[in-house]
Design a protein around this motif. Structure first.
Motif, PDB file in Angstrom:
ATOM      1  N   UNK A  43      11.423  -1.149 -13.808  1.00 41.56           N
ATOM      2  CA  UNK A  43      11.910  -0.877 -13.140  1.00 41.56           C
ATOM      3  C   UNK A  43      11.608   0.227 -12.377  1.00 41.56           C
ATOM      4  N   UNK A  44      11.009   0.915 -13.487  1.00 41.70           N
ATOM      5  CA  UNK A  44      10.065   2.227 -13.652  1.00 41.70           C
ATOM      6  C   UNK A  44       8.985   1.704 -12.019  1.00 41.70           C
ATOM      7  N   UNK A  45       8.218   0.774 -12.189  1.00 40.40           N
ATOM      8  CA  UNK A  45       6.810   0.331 -12.205  1.00 40.40           C
ATOM      9  C   UNK A  45       7.588  -0.427 -10.528  1.00 40.40           C
ATOM     10  N   UNK A  46       7.979  -1.153 -10.306  1.00 36.14           N
ATOM     11  CA  UNK A  46       9.035  -1.862  -9.486  1.00 36.14           C
ATOM     12  C   UNK A  46      10.225  -1.283  -8.513  1.00 36.14           C
ATOM     13  N   UNK A  50       7.893   2.788  -5.883  1.00 37.34           N
ATOM     14  CA  UNK A  50       8.326   1.477  -4.540  1.00 37.34           C
ATOM     15  C   UNK A  50       8.410   2.560  -3.113  1.00 37.34           C
ATOM     16  N   UNK A  51       9.127   3.919  -3.533  1.00 39.51           N
ATOM     17  CA  UNK A  51       9.635   4.524  -1.696  1.00 39.51           C
ATOM     18  C   UNK A  51       8.425   5.394  -1.865  1.00 39.51           C
ATOM     19  N   UNK A  52       7.302   6.190  -3.003  1.00 41.75           N
ATOM     20  CA  UNK A  52       6.224   6.244  -2.653  1.00 41.75           C
ATOM     21  C   UNK A  52       5.238   5.842  -1.827  1.00 41.75           C
ATOM     22  N   UNK A  53       5.330   4.283  -2.076  1.00 43.47           N
ATOM     23  CA  UNK A  53       4.203   3.710  -1.497  1.00 43.47           C
ATOM     24  C   UNK A  53       4.562   3.168  -0.420  1.00 43.47           C
ATOM     25  N   UNK A  54       5.382   3.246  -0.081  1.00 43.00           N
ATOM     26  CA  UNK A  54       6.179   2.999   1.608  1.00 43.00           C
ATOM     27  C   UNK A  54       6.277   3.834   1.959  1.00 43.00           C
ATOM     28  N   UNK A  55       5.658   4.970   1.860  1.00 37.70           N
ATOM     29  CA  UNK A  55       5.633   6.560   2.558  1.00 37.70           C
ATOM     30  C   UNK A  55       4.454   6.713   2.758  1.00 37.70           C
ATOM     31  N   UNK A  56       3.628   6.513   1.692  1.00 35.70           N
ATOM     32  CA  UNK A  56       2.438   6.703   1.843  1.00 35.70           C
ATOM     33  C   UNK A  56       1.664   5.758   3.115  1.00 35.70           C
ATOM     34  N   UNK A  57       2.131   4.268   2.656  1.00 40.13           N
ATOM     35  CA  UNK A  57       1.968   3.123   3.694  1.00 40.13           C
ATOM     36  C   UNK A  57       2.051   3.613   5.084  1.00 40.13           C
ATOM     37  N   UNK A  58       3.180   3.895   5.400  1.00 38.94           N
ATOM     38  CA  UNK A  58       4.082   4.795   6.396  1.00 38.94           C
ATOM     39  C   UNK A  58       3.320   5.830   7.617  1.00 38.94           C
ATOM     40  N   UNK A  59       2.814   7.039   6.758  1.00 42.15           N
ATOM     41  CA  UNK A  59       2.405   7.650   6.901  1.00 42.15           C
ATOM     42  C   UNK A  59       0.801   7.683   7.642  1.00 42.15           C
ATOM     43  N   UNK A  60      -0.037   7.033   6.529  1.00 43.83           N
ATOM     44  CA  UNK A  60      -1.057   6.851   6.608  1.00 43.83           C
ATOM     45  C   UNK A  60      -1.483   5.752   7.976  1.00 43.83           C
ATOM     46  N   UNK A  61      -0.576   5.182   8.022  1.00 40.16           N
ATOM     47  CA  UNK A  61      -0.636   3.828   9.004  1.00 40.16           C
ATOM     48  C   UNK A  61      -0.200   4.337  10.667  1.00 40.16           C
ATOM     49  N   UNK A  62       1.249   5.042  10.201  1.00 39.78           N
ATOM     50  CA  UNK A  62       2.050   5.027  11.477  1.00 39.78           C
ATOM     51  C   UNK A  62       2.407   3.901  12.026  1.00 39.78           C
ATOM     52  N   UNK A  63       2.577   3.315  11.303  1.00 36.26           N
ATOM     53  CA  UNK A  63       3.732   1.506  11.331  1.00 36.26           C
ATOM     54  C   UNK A  63       4.254   1.234  10.076  1.00 36.26           C
ATOM     55  N   UNK A  64       5.862   0.658  10.583  1.00 40.56           N
ATOM     56  CA  UNK A  64       6.289   0.349   8.896  1.00 40.56           C
ATOM     57  C   UNK A  64       5.592  -1.251   9.134  1.00 40.56           C
TER      58      UNK A  64
END
Length: 95
Positions: A43-46, A50-64
């Motif tokens: 639960x911790x890793x998965x 996940x929200x932190x990774x998703x936010x970082x990906x979205x901010x760095x690429x600008x797309x979902x």
């Protein structure tokens, strides 16, 4: 409301088999601690990062689409991991 209900049905359908799987995977004398520990770490890793990774990906690429690729990658890991698990049933238990 429909999406939440559909998601809840999917989760509910996995709880019974998941509990049986965990009980079979861990030896009886370690089962309580083993299941608790593995579930908490999963639960911790998965779910925790996940929200932190998703936010970082979205901010760095600008797309979902990058978030979608991340989710697809995690799903592929699951598709590979589940068939790779060892059968836990012993011949004596099979009857």
């Amino acid at each position: 409301m429909i999406a939440n209900g559909t998601g809840a049905l999917g989760l509910a359908a996995t709880y019974g088999p998941r509990s049986a799987l965990f009980a079979e995977m861990i030896e009886a004398r370690y089962r309580y601690s083993g299941v608790s520990f593995s579930y908490a770490v999963g639960a911790l890793l998965g779910g925790g990062f996940a929200p932190l990774v998703a936010t970082a990906l979205h901010e760095s690429t600008g797309t979902s689409l990058s978030v979608s690729a991340y989710m697809a990658g995690v799903g592929l890991i699951s598709l590979v991991a589940v068939p790779a698990m060892q059968e836990t049933r012993t011949p004596a238990a099979a009857g």
